[in-house]
Design an enzyme around this catalytic site. Structure first.
Site, PDB file in Angstrom:
ATOM      1  CE  LYS A 100      37.980  18.045  -5.622  1.00  0.00           C
ATOM      2  NZ  LYS A 100      37.368  16.700  -5.595  1.00  0.00           N
ATOM      3  CG  ASN A 101      40.453  14.672  -5.156  1.00  0.00           C
ATOM      4  OD1 ASN A 101      39.482  15.226  -4.641  1.00  0.00           O
ATOM      5  ND2 ASN A 101      40.502  14.357  -6.439  1.00  0.00           N
ATOM      6  NE  ARG A 141      30.641   9.143  -6.349  1.00  0.00           N
ATOM      7  CZ  ARG A 141      29.667   8.244  -6.359  1.00  0.00           C
ATOM      8  NH1 ARG A 141      28.451   8.611  -6.620  1.00  0.00           N
ATOM      9  NH2 ARG A 141      29.918   6.981  -6.112  1.00  0.00           N
ATOM     10  CB  CYS A 146      27.871  11.678  -9.643  1.00  0.00           C
ATOM     11  SG  CYS A 146      29.493  11.457 -10.302  1.00  0.00           S
ATOM     12  NE  ARG A 164      32.803   9.044  -9.001  1.00  0.00           N
ATOM     13  CZ  ARG A 164      33.250  10.205  -8.547  1.00  0.00           C
ATOM     14  NH1 ARG A 164      32.606  11.306  -8.835  1.00  0.00           N
ATOM     15  NH2 ARG A 164      34.336  10.259  -7.806  1.00  0.00           N
ATOM     16  CG  ASP A 207      40.268  13.984 -11.515  1.00  0.00           C
ATOM     17  OD1 ASP A 207      39.203  13.498 -11.929  1.00  0.00           O
ATOM     18  OD2 ASP A 207      40.660  13.854 -10.334  1.00  0.00           O
ATOM     19  CB  ILE A 256      38.871   6.403 -15.010  1.00  0.00           C
ATOM     20  CG1 ILE A 256      40.377   6.325 -15.300  1.00  0.00           C
ATOM     21  CG2 ILE A 256      38.586   6.229 -13.521  1.00  0.00           C
ATOM     22  CD1 ILE A 256      41.072   5.070 -14.844  1.00  0.00           C
ATOM     23  NE  ARG A 278      31.772  19.203  -5.507  1.00  0.00           N
ATOM     24  CZ  ARG A 278      31.542  17.933  -5.804  1.00  0.00           C
ATOM     25  NH1 ARG A 278      30.735  17.630  -6.791  1.00  0.00           N
ATOM     26  NH2 ARG A 278      32.107  16.969  -5.119  1.00  0.00           N
TER      27      ARG A 278
HETATM   28  N1  EPU Z   1      34.617   1.812  -8.899  1.00  0.00           N
HETATM   29  C1  EPU Z   1      33.866   0.655  -8.750  1.00  0.00           C
HETATM   30  N2  EPU Z   1      33.590   0.220  -7.493  1.00  0.00           N
HETATM   31  C2  EPU Z   1      34.041   0.871  -6.386  1.00  0.00           C
HETATM   32  C3  EPU Z   1      34.811   2.037  -6.537  1.00  0.00           C
HETATM   33  C4  EPU Z   1      35.086   2.487  -7.814  1.00  0.00           C
HETATM   34  O1  EPU Z   1      33.462   0.037  -9.736  1.00  0.00           O
HETATM   35  O2  EPU Z   1      33.745   0.409  -5.279  1.00  0.00           O
HETATM   36  C5  EPU Z   1      34.948   2.293 -10.248  1.00  0.00           C
HETATM   37  C6  EPU Z   1      34.382   3.684 -10.513  1.00  0.00           C
HETATM   38  O3  EPU Z   1      33.051   3.642 -10.929  1.00  0.00           O
HETATM   39  C7  EPU Z   1      35.333   4.203 -11.583  1.00  0.00           C
HETATM   40  C8  EPU Z   1      36.669   3.569 -11.170  1.00  0.00           C
HETATM   41  O4  EPU Z   1      36.344   2.469 -10.330  1.00  0.00           O
HETATM   42  O5  EPU Z   1      34.939   3.708 -12.823  1.00  0.00           O
HETATM   43  C9  EPU Z   1      37.622   4.481 -10.439  1.00  0.00           C
HETATM   44  O6  EPU Z   1      36.927   5.153  -9.394  1.00  0.00           O
HETATM   45  P1  EPU Z   1      37.631   5.586  -8.039  1.00  0.00           P
HETATM   46  O7  EPU Z   1      36.973   4.868  -6.929  1.00  0.00           O
HETATM   47  O8  EPU Z   1      39.106   5.490  -8.175  1.00  0.00           O
HETATM   48  O9  EPU Z   1      37.218   7.107  -7.960  1.00  0.00           O
HETATM   49  P2  EPU Z   1      36.936   7.881  -6.618  1.00  0.00           P
HETATM   50  O10 EPU Z   1      37.811   7.365  -5.556  1.00  0.00           O
HETATM   51  O11 EPU Z   1      35.470   7.947  -6.386  1.00  0.00           O
HETATM   52  C10 EPU Z   1      38.758   9.740  -6.914  1.00  0.00           C
HETATM   53  C11 EPU Z   1      38.767  11.232  -7.015  1.00  0.00           C
HETATM   54  C12 EPU Z   1      38.175  11.649  -8.349  1.00  0.00           C
HETATM   55  C13 EPU Z   1      39.012  11.021  -9.473  1.00  0.00           C
HETATM   56  C14 EPU Z   1      39.067   9.496  -9.290  1.00  0.00           C
HETATM   57  C15 EPU Z   1      39.962   8.805 -10.296  1.00  0.00           C
HETATM   58  C16 EPU Z   1      38.547  11.906  -4.707  1.00  0.00           C
HETATM   59  C17 EPU Z   1      37.711  12.518  -3.654  1.00  0.00           C
HETATM   60  N3  EPU Z   1      37.985  11.780  -5.907  1.00  0.00           N
HETATM   61  O12 EPU Z   1      37.382   9.342  -7.021  1.00  0.00           O
HETATM   62  O13 EPU Z   1      38.268  13.055  -8.430  1.00  0.00           O
HETATM   63  O14 EPU Z   1      38.450  11.322 -10.722  1.00  0.00           O
HETATM   64  O15 EPU Z   1      39.544   9.171  -7.968  1.00  0.00           O
HETATM   65  O16 EPU Z   1      41.251   9.301 -10.222  1.00  0.00           O
HETATM   66  O17 EPU Z   1      39.689  11.560  -4.468  1.00  0.00           O
HETATM   67  C18 EPU Z   1      37.638  15.224  -9.077  1.00  0.00           C
HETATM   68  O18 EPU Z   1      38.446  15.669  -8.256  1.00  0.00           O
HETATM   69  O19 EPU Z   1      37.079  15.946  -9.955  1.00  0.00           O
HETATM   70  C19 EPU Z   1      37.311  13.810  -9.061  1.00  0.00           C
HETATM   71  C20 EPU Z   1      36.210  13.317  -9.630  1.00  0.00           C
END
Ligand code: EPU
Length: 423
Positions: A22-23, A93, A117, A122, A306, A328, A398
């Site tokens: 998915k990701n 998101r 969320c 996030r 995850d 994280i 999802r």
């Molecule tokens: N963060 C910030 N500012 C930002 C972006 C992120 O402070 O602008 C923080 C977040 O709050 C968090 C950390 O950085 O504490 C890491 O967040 P990240 O941005 O890496 O997460 P994401 O890109 O929103 C993706 C996956 C998630 C997975 C995370 C971490 C996708 C669509 N989602 O989320 O997947 O947990 O990376 O590996 O790729 C899931 O599949 O269940 C899922 C939640």
């Protein structure tokens, strides 16, 4: 509301194949907004999040057709709408992945700002900081992020304050069409970032270093359509690996490079499983006992957040205490309360959970709170004595393709009950 019903206790045995990730699929769908033409994407999992992203890019003007079971064609010639509405973004998101590509293509993006969320606040400040460094003018009004860019993005050197997966992806996509070179430092190294870079390079981009913490992008004037086969889902694979371990089973997970799940394999072997890495798969054979192991989540190649809920389910049955630290997301222990209802002994202090193994779990009616938490409840249910029901399984849908069917094939007693069905 649909629910999953599990009768626990059966050791799982046999082979299970992993679906597309998915990701990895979500950002590739949004990357098709960067250039017109016809794309063919294969190995797309049949998931709610995929239906959402397809709907979102259709709203922006793309034409999405599911041509076969897991193959989609996307024609993005007529992408002209720059607004991603609240109704769609609030359900997923990852919708914010349209920010970079839309602005690069149309010079404008107006996307509902995702709120907090279930697993944490996030924010997307790093996405916005990076886009601003590339020259964009960014405003937040009425709950929307409004981004404008006169002409092409301008290459820049960007140091991410936190490592963010979708943030790295968004900036990588934006920078492909920039004037000049962009360097993203402290970039995410996840395999899904690499898969996106490979796809973008197939579209004509010039990206180097994806998979390391420094990604260099030399902007090009034009990109073109390309095809992609989505990489396997390492989190789905990991979930089945824990399913084998927690049920005292012997399951071979096929269709995954074992390197992608190495951080989990290491923990499972420390915990007493015998792991055999195959060319494209991993066999997880339980030896009957579960030793406690401590786990701290980290960015790739560390232990994935995850998989935190799933390894916790396993540790509830360990022969001693383990300490699980979530580094994280700040609120990713929502499964704890539900696991306790099955008899688990878990105490939480801040980002750390201490799990004292118990000799057995007992089946209970449970409520899923987010995607990976749902998976951990299913795993606990597979090992528990008696019946477990998990409701609110739209979370599960999802991110896990046909999970009951896959688990059934390896010996689980699991079924789905439709809402309102009398028992
Ligand atoms: N963060 C910030 N500012 C930002 C972006 C992120 O402070 O602008 C923080 C977040 O709050 C968090 C950390 O950085 O504490 C890491 O967040 P990240 O941005 O890496 O997460 P994401 O890109 O929103 C993706 C996956 C998630 C997975 C995370 C971490 C996708 C669509 N989602 O989320 O997947 O947990 O990376 O590996 O790729 C899931 O599949 O269940 C899922 C939640």
């Amino acid at each position: 509301m649909d629910r999953v019903v599990i009768n626990g206790g059966a050791p799982l045995r046999g082979e299970v194949a992993v679906s597309g990730a998915k990701n990895a699929a979500l950002p590739i769908f949004t990357a098709t907004l960067l250039a017109g033409g016809e794309y063919e994407l294969s190995n797309i999992p049949d998931l709610q999040d995929i239906r959402t992203i397809a709907l979102l890019i259709e709203k922006l003007g793309a034409k999405v057709t599911r041509t076969g079971g897991s193959t989609y064609t996307i024609n993005s010639e007529n992408v002209s709408n720059h607004q991603a509405p609240y109704d769609l973004v609030r359900t997923m998101r990852a919708s914010c992945l349209v920010l970079g590509p839309l602005t690069a293509r149309l010079g404008r993006a107006r996307v509902s700002l995702p709120g907090g969320c279930a697993i944490g606040e996030r924010p997307i400040d790093q996405h916005l900081k990076g886009l601003s460094a590339l020259g964009a003018d960014i405003k937040i009004d009425h709950g929307y992020v409004d981004i404008k860019m006169e002409g092409r993005f301008k290459g820049a050197s960007i140091v991410m304050d936190v490592i963010t997966v979708t943030g790295t992806m968004n900036l990588m996509m934006a920078a492909t069409l920039a004037e000049g070179s962009t360097v993203i430092k402290n970039a995410a190294k996840e395999p899904e970032v690499v898969a996106l870079a490979v796809f973008l390079n197939d579209m004509g981009a010039k990206i180097d270093g994806a998979g390391s913490d420094t990604v260099c992008i030399e902007g090009v004037r034009h990109l073109h359509a390309a095809n992609a086969r989505i990489i396997p889902d390492r989190i789905e694979a990991g979930t089945f690996m824990v399913a084998s371990a927690i049920t005292g089973g012997d399951v071979t997970i096929t269709g995954i490079d074992p390197l992608l799940v190495r951080s989990l394999s290491d923990k499972l072997s420390q915990s007493g499983c015998v792991i055999s890495e195959l060319k494209t798969g991993a066999r997880v054979k339980s030896t009957g006992s579960i030793r406690p192991v401590d786990v701290t989540t980290a960015e790739y190649p560390g232990f994935p957040t995850d998989m935190q809920a799933q390894i916790m389910a396993l540790m509830t049955l360990a022969d001693g205490a383990s300490v699980i630290t979530e580094s994280i997301f700040e609120n990713r222990f929502m499964h704890v309360g539900e696991l306790r209802r099955m008899g688990a002994d878990i105490s939480v202090s801040g980002a750390t959970a201490t799990v004292r193994g118990v000799s057995s779990l007992s089946g209970a009616p449970l409520m899923a709170t987010d995607l990976r938490a749902s998976a951990s409840l299913i795993l606990a249910g597979l090992a528990a004595k008696g019946e477990t029901t998990v409701s609110r399984i739209y979370h599960l849908d999802r991110g896990y393709e046909h999970i009951e069917a896959k688990l059934k094939r390896i010996g689980a007693s699991i079924s789905r009950e439709k809402a309102g069905k009398a028992r």
